[in-house]
Each structure stands twice: as C-alpha cells, then as structure tokens.
Scaffold this motif. Structure first.
Motif, mmCIF file in Angstrom:
data_model
loop_
_atom_site.group_PDB
_atom_site.id
_atom_site.type_symbol
_atom_site.label_atom_id
_atom_site.label_comp_id
_atom_site.label_asym_id
_atom_site.label_seq_id
_atom_site.Cartn_x
_atom_site.Cartn_y
_atom_site.Cartn_z
ATOM 1 N N LEU A 132 124.432 32.482 31.802
ATOM 2 C CA LEU A 132 124.456 33.941 31.732
ATOM 3 C C LEU A 132 125.646 34.435 30.929
ATOM 4 C CD1 LEU A 132 123.621 34.998 35.412
ATOM 5 C CD2 LEU A 132 122.055 34.733 33.472
ATOM 6 N N ASN A 133 125.479 35.563 30.267
ATOM 7 C CA ASN A 133 126.642 36.197 29.648
ATOM 8 C C ASN A 133 127.430 36.946 30.727
ATOM 9 O OD1 ASN A 133 125.722 39.007 29.911
ATOM 10 N ND2 ASN A 133 124.286 38.569 28.250
ATOM 11 N N ARG A 134 128.610 37.392 30.365
ATOM 12 C CA ARG A 134 129.511 37.986 31.354
ATOM 13 C C ARG A 134 128.924 39.256 31.984
ATOM 14 N NH1 ARG A 134 133.944 41.561 31.338
ATOM 15 N NH2 ARG A 134 135.566 41.006 32.856
ATOM 16 N N ASP A 135 128.330 40.125 31.187
ATOM 17 C CA ASP A 135 127.778 41.375 31.725
ATOM 18 C C ASP A 135 126.660 41.111 32.724
ATOM 19 O OD1 ASP A 135 129.556 42.857 30.262
ATOM 20 O OD2 ASP A 135 128.141 43.375 28.660
ATOM 21 N N ASP A 136 125.774 40.168 32.384
ATOM 22 C CA ASP A 136 124.679 39.852 33.308
ATOM 23 C C ASP A 136 125.210 39.193 34.576
ATOM 24 O OD1 ASP A 136 122.762 40.950 31.701
ATOM 25 O OD2 ASP A 136 122.097 39.053 30.819
ATOM 26 N N TYR A 137 126.225 38.362 34.425
ATOM 27 C CA TYR A 137 126.833 37.752 35.616
ATOM 28 C C TYR A 137 127.363 38.838 36.541
ATOM 29 C CZ TYR A 137 129.937 35.175 38.688
ATOM 30 O OH TYR A 137 130.551 34.673 39.814
ATOM 31 N N ILE A 138 128.101 39.791 35.984
ATOM 32 C CA ILE A 138 128.701 40.857 36.796
ATOM 33 C C ILE A 138 127.617 41.689 37.489
ATOM 34 C CG2 ILE A 138 130.000 43.022 36.640
ATOM 35 C CD1 ILE A 138 131.693 41.648 34.434
ATOM 36 N N THR A 166 137.989 34.920 33.588
ATOM 37 C CA THR A 166 138.749 36.140 33.867
ATOM 38 C C THR A 166 138.037 37.005 34.905
ATOM 39 O OG1 THR A 166 137.739 37.200 31.921
ATOM 40 C CG2 THR A 166 139.920 36.189 31.634
ATOM 41 N N THR A 167 136.719 36.895 34.987
ATOM 42 C CA THR A 167 135.973 37.597 36.050
ATOM 43 C C THR A 167 136.222 36.920 37.389
ATOM 44 O OG1 THR A 167 134.266 38.254 34.464
ATOM 45 C CG2 THR A 167 133.683 38.340 36.798
ATOM 46 N N TRP A 168 136.135 35.593 37.410
ATOM 47 C CA TRP A 168 136.420 34.848 38.646
ATOM 48 C C TRP A 168 137.848 35.087 39.129
ATOM 49 C CZ3 TRP A 168 134.072 29.356 37.290
ATOM 50 C CH2 TRP A 168 132.668 29.465 37.257
ATOM 51 N N GLN A 169 138.751 35.276 38.177
ATOM 52 C CA GLN A 169 140.153 35.508 38.510
ATOM 53 C C GLN A 169 140.313 36.692 39.470
ATOM 54 O OE1 GLN A 169 143.189 34.144 37.773
ATOM 55 N NE2 GLN A 169 144.201 35.853 38.783
ATOM 56 N N GLU A 170 139.432 37.670 39.369
ATOM 57 C CA GLU A 170 139.526 38.878 40.188
ATOM 58 C C GLU A 170 138.794 38.731 41.520
ATOM 59 O OE1 GLU A 170 141.589 41.119 39.123
ATOM 60 O OE2 GLU A 170 141.835 39.881 37.323
ATOM 61 N N MET A 171 138.185 37.590 41.769
ATOM 62 C CA MET A 171 137.398 37.386 42.991
ATOM 63 C C MET A 171 138.229 36.655 44.055
ATOM 64 S SD MET A 171 133.887 36.494 40.909
ATOM 65 C CE MET A 171 132.880 35.983 42.283
#
Length: 353
Positions: A214-220, A253-258
């Motif tokens: 998945l791309n980042r937007d779809d993951y989010i 960087t998305t996981w970093q915020e989780m």
C-alpha cells in the motif's frame, strides 16, 4: 574476555526500552526451524499443525536456535494463521506454497460469517507452550500475531500473492465490508495477543508482512486505524511492541507516531536514513537474508555497517529484514551471532573508556 551470560539475559528487553546494555541483542525471524537439521528431521513425520499442537515439541523447536546460535531472544514457533480456523476460516499450510484458504472472502456476507476467537479454549496449545517455555528459557520470549491487512490479504486472495490485486479491489470497491473485516480481525488479534501475554509472553511482534503493497495515504486511511486500536489495547500490558513489515520503509514515519516501541526494518533503507527522517523509536533489523549465502567476509562487512549505524542509539536490535530461509547454514547464523556479540561488546567498552 568472555562476553557469555550466566543469568537471565535481558539485553533484548533493555534495547526495546532504550536502557543501557552491554552488547547488541540479536535474534532472527524464522530462526526456529527452516534450516535446522533437527527441525527437518521432525518435519519428516510432523506437520506444522502437529508441532504447534504438541506444547512440549513446540517448545523444543522454539528453544533450538537459542541453544544453537546463542540468540538473545526466542520467538514462539507458530504461524500467523494459527487463530484463523477458530473463527471459521478454512486454511491449510501447504509445503512450498504457504497458507491456502478454502473459503476466500468476497463480500460483506462472508465477513459477517466470521466468528469470535476464544483463546483459552481455541488456542490453549499455544498458551500451554508459552507457559512451558517461560519455565526454561534464560532469554525473553517473543510471541506474535498477524496484523489485519496481512491476514486479510490471505483471506481475500485465497493464498499468497505477488500483487494483492484482489485485496486492493476489495478494499477500494467494498469499503464498508473492508472496514468490518478490519474490525473483526482487530478484535481477534487483541484477544489473541492478550492471552499470549497473560500466559507469559515478554514481547510482541505484530507482523504486517505485506502492508508495503500500500502507499502511505491508503495505509493511513484503510489500515492505520485498526493497527492503532490493536496497539492501544495491548500497550497497558506493559510488554515491548514491535511492528514489522517488508517493503514498508515508506511507512516508518507514520509508524513512528503510533504507540509502538520498536520498528522492524527491511534492507531497502539504511538505519542512518531512517534516523535522518526523524525515526527515534527502537529499530530492529536489517540484514538482507540473501547475504547469508555470501562469503563470510561479505557478511561481516555488512553486519559491521549495520551495527555501526544501529549503535548510535541504545534502541537497536540486530535482525534480518525478513526470515531465515531453508538454504541458510546454521553455522552461518551461529558465527554471525558470535560476531555481533563480540563486535558490539568491544565497541561499547571503548565508548565507556
């Protein structure tokens, strides 16, 4: 100077939490089985199902790499598909193929038919194995669950996939059914992991092996909410949480915020690059497992590079970017573990001086 251990080795747990420790901890995904001759002998007469449903045998297989390679953690021998039969998924692990699903998910009605996991009865064999291991191990025990996207991909595709076309089509084309599937798999994963921790698991790795598709937007949009819910539900248990995916460094960087303690990296991005992007949580990785077939000098050079980058922080665990595969020689993993321990111990001593 000996760098051996004479008591419980908690270096892995310290690295997860960023505490000072005397050498870099190392363990290998799929370290239990695959390339070990003892395991191959067992597999001549026992299936994965047979092994995992025999707590004593499963504990033996889990302990083998710790005893043979001197790794700093054990990971429970089982498969991410383990809980699925108990919620109504017809799954078979076929040799050379992987999980094959006899009743793939195609619509909301299929999702609604999925049941609810009752861990103490459904996966009691897993919990009994954990209890046995906690009595014997002198290193931490990692257990795990599959993350909803990865589990869903098997359930929708009917087995392994190279492109995840059916999974993405379902996600985009039936968003309500996808959301319901994520909710159901999220509930299953929370119950499953809670039970493993209550039985004695000391760390949890959430395998979102194929989410890199998945791309980042779809993951989010489609995946992050359920993974965050799972992590928030597990966090109060107080054990380190590791999130790992393959081909997923664009999500770091998305996981970093989780709410996760350690991020598992594959080899597609260096640790230095991840740190430069602002990743300050623990990092686990990231040797390309293919290198394990290279000459020792090549392996050593790459291991040094990874160690030099990883040791810029106490929050570092050496591992592979993906799992051990059958062609890898056990002697190579034993030698690599010894090198990692000796090199990192000496470097830490120099830094103290």
């Amino acid at each position: 100077m000996s760098v051996g251990r004479t008591a419980f080795n908690d270096n892995f747990l310290k690295a997860c939490q960023g505490e000072v420790h005397n050498r870099v901890p190392v363990w290998y995904m799929r370290q239990a089985g695959r390339s070990q001759p003892e395991y191959r002998k067992i597999k001549e007469t026992h299936s994965l199902f047979d092994i995992t449903h025999d707590p004593k045998l499963c504990a033996y297989v889990t302990k083998l790499p710790v005893e043979q390679y001197d790794t700093d953690a054990a990971i429970l021998y089982k498969d991410i598909m383990t809980p699925l039969p108990f919620i109504g998924v017809d799954v078979e692990i076929k040799s050379g193929i992987g999980p094959v699903i006899g009743n793939p998910i195609t619509c909301m009605a299929d999702v609604e038919r999925l049941g609810t996991l009752q861990p103490e009865t459904d996966v009691r064999h897993v919990l009994d194995t954990i209890r046995l291991l906690r009595k014997d191990l002198m290193v931490p025990l990692i257990t795990f669950g599959g993350a909803p996207f990865t589990i869903a991909s098997y359930m929708i595709e009917g087995g392994p996939s190279r492109n995840y076309h059916r999974t993405k089509a379902f996600m985009y084309g039936q968003p309500d059914a996808w959301a319901r599937l994520m909710d159901k798999l999220g509930d299953m994963t929370i119950a499953y992991i809670h039970a493993q921790i209550d039985a004695g698991a000391q760390a949890i790795q959430l395998f979102d092996s194929w989410v890199g598709a998945l791309n980042r937007d779809d993951y989010i949009r489609y995946v992050q909410p359920v993974v965050t819910r799972i992590l928030h539900a597990i966090k109060p248990k107080g054990v380190p949480l590791i999130l790992h995916g393959v081909g997923a460094t664009h999500l770091l960087t998305t996981w970093q915020e989780m709410p996760v303690d350690v991020l598992g990296m594959d080899w597609r991005m260096s640790i230095s690059e991840a740190r430069a992007q602002g990743v300050h949580k623990g990092i686990q990785g990231n040797l390309d497992p293919s290198l394990l077939l290279a000459p020792w000098a090549v392996i050593e050079e790459k291991a040094k590079e990874i160690l030099d980058q990883g040791m810029q922080s106490e929050r570092f665990i050496f591992n592979l970017g993906q799992g051990v595969f059958p062609e890898v020689k056990p002697e190579t993993l034993k030698r690599l573990t010894a090198f990692i321990h000796a090199y990192s111990f000496e470097k830490k001593q120099q830094l103290k001086g």
